[in-house]
Design an enzyme around this catalytic site. Sequence first.
Site, PDB file in Angstrom:
ATOM      1  N   GLN A   1     -15.596 -34.261   0.247  1.00 36.47           N
ATOM      2  CA  GLN A   1     -14.245 -33.707   0.218  1.00 36.47           C
ATOM      3  C   GLN A   1     -13.237 -34.763  -0.224  1.00 36.47           C
ATOM      4  O   GLN A   1     -12.287 -34.468  -0.952  1.00 36.47           O
ATOM      5  CB  GLN A   1     -13.866 -33.166   1.601  1.00 36.47           C
ATOM      6  CG  GLN A   1     -12.555 -32.381   1.616  1.00 36.47           C
ATOM      7  CD  GLN A   1     -12.644 -31.086   0.824  1.00 36.47           C
ATOM      8  OE1 GLN A   1     -13.698 -30.451   0.772  1.00 36.47           O
ATOM      9  NE2 GLN A   1     -11.536 -30.683   0.223  1.00 36.47           N
TER      10      GLN A   1
ATOM     11  N   HIS B   1     -14.715 -26.371   4.840  1.00 34.56           N
ATOM     12  CA  HIS B   1     -16.063 -26.551   4.292  1.00 34.56           C
ATOM     13  C   HIS B   1     -16.862 -27.565   5.106  1.00 34.56           C
ATOM     14  O   HIS B   1     -18.090 -27.465   5.190  1.00 34.56           O
ATOM     15  CB  HIS B   1     -15.980 -26.991   2.828  1.00 34.56           C
ATOM     16  CG  HIS B   1     -15.533 -25.908   1.905  1.00 34.56           C
ATOM     17  ND1 HIS B   1     -16.379 -24.927   1.426  1.00 34.56           N
ATOM     18  CD2 HIS B   1     -14.311 -25.630   1.379  1.00 34.56           C
ATOM     19  CE1 HIS B   1     -15.704 -24.101   0.636  1.00 34.56           C
ATOM     20  NE2 HIS B   1     -14.442 -24.511   0.598  1.00 34.56           N
TER      21      HIS B   1
ATOM     22  N   GLU C   1      -6.004 -18.153  -1.953  1.00 34.68           N
ATOM     23  CA  GLU C   1      -7.380 -18.348  -2.402  1.00 34.68           C
ATOM     24  C   GLU C   1      -8.220 -17.107  -2.071  1.00 34.68           C
ATOM     25  O   GLU C   1      -8.887 -17.053  -1.036  1.00 34.68           O
ATOM     26  CB  GLU C   1      -8.002 -19.588  -1.743  1.00 34.68           C
ATOM     27  CG  GLU C   1      -7.359 -20.903  -2.172  1.00 34.68           C
ATOM     28  CD  GLU C   1      -8.144 -22.116  -1.693  1.00 34.68           C
ATOM     29  OE1 GLU C   1      -9.174 -21.925  -0.997  1.00 34.68           O
ATOM     30  OE2 GLU C   1      -7.736 -23.242  -2.003  1.00 34.68           O
TER      31      GLU C   1
ATOM     32  N   ASP D   1     -16.947 -20.544  -0.901  1.00 36.86           N
ATOM     33  CA  ASP D   1     -16.207 -20.060  -2.058  1.00 36.86           C
ATOM     34  C   ASP D   1     -17.151 -19.156  -2.836  1.00 36.86           C
ATOM     35  O   ASP D   1     -18.277 -19.559  -3.156  1.00 36.86           O
ATOM     36  CB  ASP D   1     -15.751 -21.219  -2.941  1.00 36.86           C
ATOM     37  CG  ASP D   1     -14.709 -22.102  -2.253  1.00 36.86           C
ATOM     38  OD1 ASP D   1     -14.037 -21.602  -1.326  1.00 36.86           O
ATOM     39  OD2 ASP D   1     -14.584 -23.272  -2.643  1.00 36.86           O
TER      40      ASP D   1
ATOM     41  N   VAL E   1      -5.950 -28.542  -2.524  1.00 37.35           N
ATOM     42  CA  VAL E   1      -7.192 -29.072  -1.960  1.00 37.35           C
ATOM     43  C   VAL E   1      -6.925 -29.734  -0.611  1.00 37.35           C
ATOM     44  O   VAL E   1      -5.913 -30.417  -0.440  1.00 37.35           O
ATOM     45  CB  VAL E   1      -7.828 -30.108  -2.923  1.00 37.35           C
ATOM     46  CG1 VAL E   1      -9.078 -30.712  -2.314  1.00 37.35           C
ATOM     47  CG2 VAL E   1      -8.147 -29.469  -4.259  1.00 37.35           C
ATOM     48  N   ALA E   2      -7.842 -29.538   0.315  1.00 37.50           N
ATOM     49  CA  ALA E   2      -7.721 -30.163   1.626  1.00 37.50           C
ATOM     50  C   ALA E   2      -8.114 -31.628   1.559  1.00 37.50           C
ATOM     51  O   ALA E   2      -9.027 -32.006   0.828  1.00 37.50           O
ATOM     52  CB  ALA E   2      -8.616 -29.446   2.637  1.00 37.50           C
TER      53      ALA E   2
ATOM     54  N   HIS F   1     -12.054 -17.740  -1.122  1.00 33.39           N
ATOM     55  CA  HIS F   1     -12.474 -18.569   0.007  1.00 33.39           C
ATOM     56  C   HIS F   1     -12.613 -17.711   1.264  1.00 33.39           C
ATOM     57  O   HIS F   1     -11.632 -17.202   1.797  1.00 33.39           O
ATOM     58  CB  HIS F   1     -11.439 -19.677   0.239  1.00 33.39           C
ATOM     59  CG  HIS F   1     -11.742 -20.572   1.413  1.00 33.39           C
ATOM     60  ND1 HIS F   1     -12.218 -21.860   1.263  1.00 33.39           N
ATOM     61  CD2 HIS F   1     -11.626 -20.372   2.752  1.00 33.39           C
ATOM     62  CE1 HIS F   1     -12.371 -22.419   2.455  1.00 33.39           C
ATOM     63  NE2 HIS F   1     -12.020 -21.527   3.371  1.00 33.39           N
TER      64      HIS F   1
ATOM     65  N   SER G   1     -10.869 -29.916   5.899  1.00 30.33           N
ATOM     66  CA  SER G   1     -11.422 -28.798   5.138  1.00 30.33           C
ATOM     67  C   SER G   1     -12.367 -27.944   5.972  1.00 30.33           C
ATOM     68  O   SER G   1     -13.232 -28.465   6.690  1.00 30.33           O
ATOM     69  CB  SER G   1     -12.178 -29.317   3.911  1.00 30.33           C
ATOM     70  OG  SER G   1     -12.889 -28.276   3.281  1.00 30.33           O
TER      71      SER G   1
END
Length: 208
Positions: free
Chosen positions: A77, A106, A161, A113, A98-99, A164, A104
């Site tokens: 990330q 993720h 998003e 995604d 973006v994180a 996501h 994040s």
Amino acid sequence: MDAALPDKDIDGTLFLINRQNAVSELYVPPVREVVANGMNQSMRDDAATALEEMFEAAKEDGVRLSVVSGYRSYSKQATIYQRKVATTGSEEKADELVARAGTSEHQLGLAMDVSKNGSSSLTERFAETEEGQWVYQNAHRFGFIVRYLEGYEEITGYSYEPWHVRYVGREHAAAIYASQEPMETYMTDYKLQVYDFLIHQDTNEVLP
């Protein structure tokens, strides 16, 4: 405490991670490969199983989805964020898209995604496609929410998003979908309800 603060349980499905709530670079959830069309991606087992069920249901409805990006480590990330800083020209612009590492979804192994079959492109236009509309209307049936909704950028901290999705479990996904609110707002309301219940339980307790 787990009932009152589910957004602080990092191993639960309601852990709230965003710009204000980060996790350590040492946090690595147990993940497995998702058996679905698209790139080789991983998620936590509960989320992966639910995503596989969702993809199969979409296929039965004539909608072909593809996985693009699932679990990401802290270091991955960080690399993605720095690349976005380079392409946008500033951290301020990068932060909208973006994180930063440690913030994040993720990294939790609960986010994926998704895109239409045969494409890895992630743009807002996905919302206008048959695949994007199916995801928005059906993801909650399998425990997922479209995490970053349009119009709530100031609350979530991120641009819209539609691609996501975040796993929160079927019950909460259905409630969040019905509320049409972002997860931050839902969790605040949910905790207030839990606190109210606990307070009344304590008040109504009959002492010997």
